[in-house]
Design an enzyme around this catalytic site. Structure first.
Site, PDB file in Angstrom:
ATOM      1  N   SER A   1      -7.647   2.015  12.331  1.00  0.00           N
ATOM      2  CA  SER A   1      -6.378   1.800  13.041  1.00  0.00           C
ATOM      3  C   SER A   1      -6.457   0.659  14.058  1.00  0.00           C
ATOM      4  O   SER A   1      -7.416   0.551  14.827  1.00  0.00           O
ATOM      5  CB  SER A   1      -5.955   3.086  13.752  1.00  0.00           C
ATOM      6  OG  SER A   1      -4.819   2.818  14.556  1.00  0.00           O
TER       7      SER A   1
ATOM      8  N   THR B   1      -0.531   9.200  11.870  1.00  0.00           N
ATOM      9  CA  THR B   1      -0.630   8.444  10.623  1.00  0.00           C
ATOM     10  C   THR B   1      -1.031   9.367   9.475  1.00  0.00           C
ATOM     11  O   THR B   1      -1.128  10.584   9.642  1.00  0.00           O
ATOM     12  CB  THR B   1      -1.563   7.217  10.790  1.00  0.00           C
ATOM     13  OG1 THR B   1      -1.469   6.422   9.604  1.00  0.00           O
ATOM     14  CG2 THR B   1      -3.024   7.613  11.005  1.00  0.00           C
TER      15      THR B   1
ATOM     16  N   LYS C   1       2.051  12.798   8.910  1.00  0.00           N
ATOM     17  CA  LYS C   1       3.400  12.476   9.408  1.00  0.00           C
ATOM     18  C   LYS C   1       4.411  13.599   9.158  1.00  0.00           C
ATOM     19  O   LYS C   1       5.371  13.743   9.898  1.00  0.00           O
ATOM     20  CB  LYS C   1       3.899  11.165   8.791  1.00  0.00           C
ATOM     21  CG  LYS C   1       3.136   9.961   9.317  1.00  0.00           C
ATOM     22  CD  LYS C   1       3.719   8.653   8.830  1.00  0.00           C
ATOM     23  CE  LYS C   1       2.869   7.493   9.331  1.00  0.00           C
ATOM     24  NZ  LYS C   1       3.462   6.189   9.067  1.00  0.00           N
TER      25      LYS C   1
ATOM     26  N   ASN D   1       6.104   9.550  13.309  1.00  0.00           N
ATOM     27  CA  ASN D   1       4.926   8.698  13.556  1.00  0.00           C
ATOM     28  C   ASN D   1       4.628   8.564  15.041  1.00  0.00           C
ATOM     29  O   ASN D   1       3.623   7.971  15.420  1.00  0.00           O
ATOM     30  CB  ASN D   1       5.107   7.309  12.932  1.00  0.00           C
ATOM     31  CG  ASN D   1       5.915   6.387  13.817  1.00  0.00           C
ATOM     32  OD1 ASN D   1       6.898   6.813  14.437  1.00  0.00           O
ATOM     33  ND2 ASN D   1       5.521   5.139  13.911  1.00  0.00           N
TER      34      ASN D   1
ATOM     35  N   ASP E   1       8.662   3.754  12.519  1.00  0.00           N
ATOM     36  CA  ASP E   1       8.210   2.880  11.419  1.00  0.00           C
ATOM     37  C   ASP E   1       9.354   2.017  10.870  1.00  0.00           C
ATOM     38  O   ASP E   1       9.249   0.798  10.794  1.00  0.00           O
ATOM     39  CB  ASP E   1       7.621   3.711  10.276  1.00  0.00           C
ATOM     40  CG  ASP E   1       6.239   4.259  10.606  1.00  0.00           C
ATOM     41  OD1 ASP E   1       5.509   3.617  11.371  1.00  0.00           O
ATOM     42  OD2 ASP E   1       5.907   5.341  10.085  1.00  0.00           O
TER      43      ASP E   1
ATOM     44  N   GLY F   1       9.268   0.944  -4.436  1.00  0.00           N
ATOM     45  CA  GLY F   1       8.510   2.114  -3.983  1.00  0.00           C
ATOM     46  C   GLY F   1       9.433   3.229  -3.536  1.00  0.00           C
ATOM     47  O   GLY F   1      10.591   2.978  -3.179  1.00  0.00           O
ATOM     48  N   ALA F   2       8.924   4.451  -3.595  1.00  0.00           N
ATOM     49  CA  ALA F   2       9.748   5.605  -3.219  1.00  0.00           C
ATOM     50  C   ALA F   2       8.905   6.650  -2.494  1.00  0.00           C
ATOM     51  O   ALA F   2       9.155   7.844  -2.586  1.00  0.00           O
ATOM     52  CB  ALA F   2      10.395   6.215  -4.461  1.00  0.00           C
TER      53      ALA F   2
ATOM     54  N   TYR G   1      -0.204  -5.545   5.395  1.00  0.00           N
ATOM     55  CA  TYR G   1      -0.560  -6.633   6.318  1.00  0.00           C
ATOM     56  C   TYR G   1      -1.969  -7.171   6.091  1.00  0.00           C
ATOM     57  O   TYR G   1      -2.379  -8.145   6.712  1.00  0.00           O
ATOM     58  CB  TYR G   1      -0.363  -6.207   7.785  1.00  0.00           C
ATOM     59  CG  TYR G   1      -1.148  -4.990   8.194  1.00  0.00           C
ATOM     60  CD1 TYR G   1      -0.552  -3.743   8.192  1.00  0.00           C
ATOM     61  CD2 TYR G   1      -2.482  -5.099   8.578  1.00  0.00           C
ATOM     62  CE1 TYR G   1      -1.266  -2.618   8.561  1.00  0.00           C
ATOM     63  CE2 TYR G   1      -3.204  -3.979   8.948  1.00  0.00           C
ATOM     64  CZ  TYR G   1      -2.593  -2.737   8.940  1.00  0.00           C
ATOM     65  OH  TYR G   1      -3.304  -1.625   9.302  1.00  0.00           O
TER      66      TYR G   1
ATOM     67  N   GLY H   1       3.430  -7.917   6.616  1.00  0.00           N
ATOM     68  CA  GLY H   1       3.591  -6.584   7.200  1.00  0.00           C
ATOM     69  C   GLY H   1       3.167  -6.429   8.651  1.00  0.00           C
ATOM     70  O   GLY H   1       3.368  -5.367   9.239  1.00  0.00           O
TER      71      GLY H   1
HETATM   72  P1  ATR Z   1       3.415   5.624   1.348  1.00  0.00           P
HETATM   73  O1  ATR Z   1       3.536   6.769   2.287  1.00  0.00           O
HETATM   74  O2  ATR Z   1       2.504   4.527   1.857  1.00  0.00           O
HETATM   75  O3  ATR Z   1       4.727   5.099   0.915  1.00  0.00           O
HETATM   76  P2  ATR Z   1       3.082   7.174  -1.073  1.00  0.00           P
HETATM   77  O4  ATR Z   1       3.977   8.206  -0.513  1.00  0.00           O
HETATM   78  O5  ATR Z   1       1.831   7.600  -1.740  1.00  0.00           O
HETATM   79  O6  ATR Z   1       2.596   6.174   0.096  1.00  0.00           O
HETATM   80  O7  ATR Z   1       3.934   6.229  -2.028  1.00  0.00           O
HETATM   81  C1  ATR Z   1       3.361   5.177  -2.723  1.00  0.00           C
HETATM   82  C2  ATR Z   1       4.436   4.452  -3.518  1.00  0.00           C
HETATM   83  O8  ATR Z   1       3.862   3.301  -4.087  1.00  0.00           O
HETATM   84  C3  ATR Z   1       5.024   5.250  -4.635  1.00  0.00           C
HETATM   85  O9  ATR Z   1       6.380   4.870  -4.775  1.00  0.00           O
HETATM   86  C4  ATR Z   1       4.181   4.798  -5.840  1.00  0.00           C
HETATM   87  O10 ATR Z   1       4.852   4.877  -7.085  1.00  0.00           O
HETATM   88  P3  ATR Z   1       4.913   6.263  -7.916  1.00  0.00           P
HETATM   89  O11 ATR Z   1       6.027   7.066  -7.298  1.00  0.00           O
HETATM   90  O12 ATR Z   1       5.236   5.840  -9.304  1.00  0.00           O
HETATM   91  O13 ATR Z   1       3.573   6.898  -7.769  1.00  0.00           O
HETATM   92  C5  ATR Z   1       4.002   3.351  -5.501  1.00  0.00           C
HETATM   93  N1  ATR Z   1       2.793   2.744  -6.105  1.00  0.00           N
HETATM   94  C6  ATR Z   1       1.510   3.016  -5.828  1.00  0.00           C
HETATM   95  N2  ATR Z   1       0.677   2.195  -6.497  1.00  0.00           N
HETATM   96  C7  ATR Z   1       1.461   1.378  -7.248  1.00  0.00           C
HETATM   97  C8  ATR Z   1       1.210   0.307  -8.169  1.00  0.00           C
HETATM   98  N3  ATR Z   1      -0.009  -0.108  -8.450  1.00  0.00           N
HETATM   99  N4  ATR Z   1       2.269  -0.269  -8.745  1.00  0.00           N
HETATM  100  C9  ATR Z   1       3.525   0.125  -8.476  1.00  0.00           C
HETATM  101  N5  ATR Z   1       3.832   1.116  -7.618  1.00  0.00           N
HETATM  102  C10 ATR Z   1       2.814   1.747  -6.998  1.00  0.00           C
END
Ligand code: ATR
Length: 283
Positions: free
Chosen positions: A18, A65, A69, A90, A105, A130-131, A228, A249
């Site tokens: 961190s 972190t 969270k 956070n 965040d 991403g989700a 980042y 980032g």
């Molecule tokens: P965070 O809290 O950092 O967002 P997370 O909750 O584990 O971490 O979410 C990671 C996200 O990155 C997810 O949306 C994941 O996609 P999936 O829902 O399909 O798992 C996405 N992700 C992780 N590695 C990836 C990769 N190599 N390519 C594309 N998407 C990726």
């Protein structure tokens, strides 16, 4: 005389990486505040006793972190409206004996857009990759800042759909939609995108989400990555090559910390100083 108990720090597992102690301690020092911000490694079973003793403190400001969270929420007395919408915390503060949870965040991300890029989300069309947890924070903050459309694209399409449907119900002024990460689906969406954000770890060493049809983005589009390290991810490099504006980032990390500092101290965060401390420790 009773000794005053003051606790500042970041809880998580792992926490050794961190950069928050460097930036928060630099800010405390500037205002001659007698606080020491520490790294506190905790597993889930240790949370209860940590919170029991935190409540005995005279003053406390804690960042949270991965992976805690969401885990910390049952130990808190109140949540800010943003933290409630996001479902994750956070930052927390002990205030008149109550533990209050915040999420800086997403707001930190929006601040970094405003301050570093003079870019406001108001009435903009945004595509977010991403989700996961990071996506949730950013989506809420962008919608509260007046985004017109938020398009969620995720490797697992079902997760993008769930998120879009959940937030469409809660944040009615923004229009939500979703897709997979397939280039075919993204081509049309990118044409109408003002801001593209990567919230996935794709872009960190050897973890590629490219190829994305970046050439379909309008020339005025901004491309941003919440990763980042490295500061120039493969996504940002590819965007730069096309002459697009980019943002790394570090700004999000800086401004989420600055907002936490302001919650804890009521003072305006010394941004330049905090950024210097971050950069020094990153190198
Ligand atoms: P965070 O809290 O950092 O967002 P997370 O909750 O584990 O971490 O979410 C990671 C996200 O990155 C997810 O949306 C994941 O996609 P999936 O829902 O399909 O798992 C996405 N992700 C992780 N590695 C990836 C990769 N190599 N390519 C594309 N998407 C990726």
């Amino acid at each position: 005389m009773k000794k005053s108990k003051i606790q500042f720090g970041i809880i998580g597992n792992p926490v050794h990486h961190s950069l928050s102690p460097a930036m928060q301690n630099a800010a405390f020092k500037k205002f001659k505040l007698p606080y020491q911000y520490k790294k506190i490694k905790l597993n889930e079973t240790q949370l209860k006793s940590f919170f029991d003793q935190l409540r005995q403190s005279d003053k406390a400001g804690i960042n949270i972190t991965v992976p805690h969270k969401e885990n910390v929420i049952p130990f808190l007395d109140e949540l800010s409206p943003e933290a409630k919408l996001i479902g994750a915390v956070n930052t927390l503060q002990l205030h008149h004996g109550k533990l209050i949870g915040y999420n800086t965040d997403g707001a930190g991300y929006v601040q970094s857009l405003l301050k570093e890029k003079k870019w406001s989300p108001k009435n903009k069309r945004i595509t977010l990759l991403g989700a996961g947890g990071a996506a949730r924070g950013i989506i809420v903050a962008l919608a509260l800042a007046g985004a017109k459309e938020i398009y969620i694209s995720n490797r697992t399409k079902e997760k993008a759909k769930k998120l879009a449907q959940e937030f469409q119900k809660k944040l009615k002024k923004t229009r939500f939609d979703f897709s997979s990460l397939q280039a075919e689906s993204l081509r049309k969406i990118f044409k109408n995108t003002d801001l593209l954000i990567n919230t996935t770890p794709g872009g960190m060493q050897g973890n590629e989400i490219l190829p994305l049809p970046l050439d379909q983005l309008p020339q005025k589009a901004l491309v941003s990555d919440i990763v980042y390290k490295p500061s120039q991810t493969s996504l940002l490099k590819a965007a730069k090559k096309l002459g697009l504006k980019t943002q790394g980032g570090l700004g999000m990390l800086l401004y989420q910390g600055a907002l936490a500092f302001e919650i804890w101290t009521g003072r305006k965060a010394p941004i330049t100083l905090m950024k210097k401390a971050l950069m020094k420790n990153l190198a």
